[in-house]
Design a protein around this motif. Structure first.
Motif, PDB file in Angstrom:
ATOM      1  N   MET A   1       0.846  -1.185   0.000  1.00 61.43           N
ATOM      2  CA  MET A   1       0.000   0.000   0.000  1.00 61.43           C
ATOM      3  C   MET A   1       0.888   1.243   0.000  1.00 61.43           C
ATOM      4  O   MET A   1       2.102   1.167  -0.053  1.00 61.43           O
ATOM      5  N   GLY A   2       0.228   2.391   0.112  1.00 62.07           N
ATOM      6  CA  GLY A   2       0.937   3.643   0.007  1.00 62.07           C
ATOM      7  C   GLY A   2       2.033   3.805   1.036  1.00 62.07           C
ATOM      8  O   GLY A   2       3.061   4.388   0.766  1.00 62.07           O
ATOM      9  N   HIS A  23      -1.683   9.173   3.940  1.00 62.99           N
ATOM     10  CA  HIS A  23      -2.438   8.599   2.826  1.00 62.99           C
ATOM     11  C   HIS A  23      -3.693   9.405   2.498  1.00 62.99           C
ATOM     12  O   HIS A  23      -4.396   9.086   1.532  1.00 62.99           O
ATOM     13  N   GLU A  94       0.589   8.035  -1.222  1.00 62.73           N
ATOM     14  CA  GLU A  94      -0.490   7.478  -2.040  1.00 62.73           C
ATOM     15  C   GLU A  94      -1.729   7.291  -1.175  1.00 62.73           C
ATOM     16  O   GLU A  94      -1.634   7.005   0.027  1.00 62.73           O
ATOM     17  N   GLU A  96      -5.305   5.126  -0.358  1.00 62.30           N
ATOM     18  CA  GLU A  96      -5.555   3.689  -0.256  1.00 62.30           C
ATOM     19  C   GLU A  96      -5.864   3.062  -1.615  1.00 62.30           C
ATOM     20  O   GLU A  96      -5.565   1.887  -1.859  1.00 62.30           O
ATOM     21  N   ASP A  97      -6.467   3.855  -2.523  1.00 56.52           N
ATOM     22  CA  ASP A  97      -6.819   3.308  -3.843  1.00 56.52           C
ATOM     23  C   ASP A  97      -5.673   3.436  -4.845  1.00 56.52           C
ATOM     24  O   ASP A  97      -5.830   3.147  -6.029  1.00 56.52           O
ATOM     25  N   GLY A  98      -4.490   3.882  -4.380  1.00 50.72           N
ATOM     26  CA  GLY A  98      -3.331   3.986  -5.256  1.00 50.72           C
ATOM     27  C   GLY A  98      -3.154   5.343  -5.907  1.00 50.72           C
ATOM     28  O   GLY A  98      -2.168   5.558  -6.625  1.00 50.72           O
ATOM     29  N   THR A  99      -4.094   6.278  -5.682  1.00 46.01           N
ATOM     30  CA  THR A  99      -3.954   7.627  -6.241  1.00 46.01           C
ATOM     31  C   THR A  99      -2.732   8.316  -5.648  1.00 46.01           C
ATOM     32  O   THR A  99      -2.574   8.377  -4.420  1.00 46.01           O
TER      33      THR A  99
END
Length: 423
Positions: A1-2, A23, A94, A96-99
């Motif tokens: 994850m981020g 995040h 980042e 949590e959704d990768g943005t």
């Protein structure tokens, strides 16, 4: 994850930084992490956060720009210039959704400081805007003397602290700045033009919001940055030759700066075969600085403005003796024994109730300066004290030393609201 890609760059990283919600976009951070402090206007999202009994300012910004500003602030700090202290950089953020999120620049919160809009939200004297401009002029001159081109001079990019009846200004945003060996006149004028335009716009915005005193004209006030900067620059950088017997001209140079509303904390003297040249280097000093320095050097415990006047004479004494390279405490001891104590001891016993010794010395310096100006050359301090005791002091009322009297007339600014500390 981020969090795996998260990177923290800091001279002294604090493990507590890992507990902050990096995040999340900064503007959505929960209140539990934030400190309720007034924020200025910024093109970026800025929040104050509580961390290990300190407060940090966090600015969300492109990572490469964050690194550049971080290193620039560190360079300015090494030059002992008034600016916020960089704490670190957080990159690799980042959601949590990768943005991907922008990086964050962390700076230490400057205690007891306020952005200009917070100052104008309080009930202040009409000349507050002028005092802020004067403080900004001092800051800009100091930056330019060290070769720093700001590129975005404005009230918004500055923090202000109360400073013995005036304001002290600190650079907050160095995002557009450039550090050079020296600045050209064109670079300095460019910064001044940016300052004038930005300040006019900021004051017009205050005026539209009903926060600017009706007697303050935005255009006239913004033009003040040019005149105050120019006056200070010329007085500080202009070379002046004087002979060793013309010590009064050193006093006159300091007096002109004081009349402009600026303090002098350091004299830089250089000599050559043809004579002596004088250059004056400014330093923004904290309240109580002069009285603390005088007490340390001489043991004299006097009021702040009296201490400033005595230190000005001490510095002029050191320059006239060409003793710039000697230990300051040794020179101060000689000044005390050869200048200050002989003057104060000359006052007859029946006149000692007129004024306290430090005030007598200040008045003798004033009297000597006027005598030297009329004569066109240095008048010995012995002649000045004798004339003062004979013609001036007997006419003074028996004040029995009214403590706290100002020896230099300075504009008075209304007290700000409650000071804001960390934590």
């Amino acid at each position: 994850m981020g969090r795996v890609a998260l990177e923290i760059t800091a001279a002294r990283p604090d493990p507590a930084l890992l507990d902050l919600p990096w995040h999340l976009p900064l503007e959505t951070w929960p209140e539990e992490h934030l400190a309720a402090l007034p924020r200025g206007i910024s093109r970026h999202v800025v929040r104050f956060v509580k961390l290990s009994h300190r407060v940090l300012a966090v600015k969300e910004i492109k990572t490469d720009i964050a690194f550049r500003e971080y290193h620039m602030l560190r360079a300015l700090g090494r030059l002992d210039l008034p600016c916020v202290e960089p704490f670190g950089i957080v990159s690799g953020r980042e959601q949590e959704d990768g943005t991907v999120l922008d990086g964050c620049l962390l700076t230490r919160h400057l205690q007891f400081s306020l952005p200009y809009r917070a100052l104008f939200s309080q009930t202040l004297r009409p000349d507050t805007a002028k005092r802020l401009i004067d403080a900004l002029a001092v800051l800009l001159v100091r930056l330019h003397l060290e070769g720093f081109w700001w590129g975005d001079v404005s009230l918004s990019n500055t923090l202000f602290r109360r400073d013995a009846g005036a304001f002290a200004a600190y650079l907050v945003d160095a995002e557009t700045g450039e550090l050079h060996q020296t600045l050209t006149p064109g670079q300095r004028e460019h910064d001044l033009d940016i300052a004038r335009v930005n300040i006019a716009g900021e004051l017009m915005d205050l005026e539209a919001g009903g926060l600017l005193h009706e007697s303050a004209d935005p255009i006239e006030t913004s033009n003040r940055i040019v005149t105050r900067y120019t006056d200070l620059w010329e007085e500080l950088t202009g070379l002046e030759r004087f002979e060793k017997g013309d010590r009064w001209r050193v006093d006159e140079r300091i007096r002109r700066l004081n009349e402009l509303g600026f303090d002098v904390d350091e004299l830089a003297i250089s000599t050559d075969i043809g004579g002596t040249t004088i250059q004056i280097q400014p330093k923004v000093v904290d309240a109580g600085h002069h009285s603390r320095r005088l007490l340390r050097l001489t043991g004299l415990d006097v009021e702040e403005n009296q201490a400033r006047r005595l230190l000005n004479d001490l510095d002029a004494f050191r320059a006239s003796q060409d003793r710039q390279g000697e230990d300051e405490e040794i020179v101060a001891h000689d000044w005390l024994a050869r200048i200050y104590e002989p003057v104060t001891r000359t006052v007859p016993r029946d006149l000692t109730a007129k004024l306290e010794p430090a005030e007598v010395f200040h008045e003798v310096l004033e009297h000597r300066w006027y005598m030297s100006e009329r004569a066109g050359h240095d008048v010995p301090i012995e002649d000045a004290i004798q004339d003062y005791v004979k013609t001036v002091l007997p006419g003074k009322p028996d004040e029995k030393s009214v403590l706290g009297v100002d020896t230099v007339e300075m504009p008075v600014i209304a007290m700000l609201g409650d000071e804001i500390g960390e934590g």
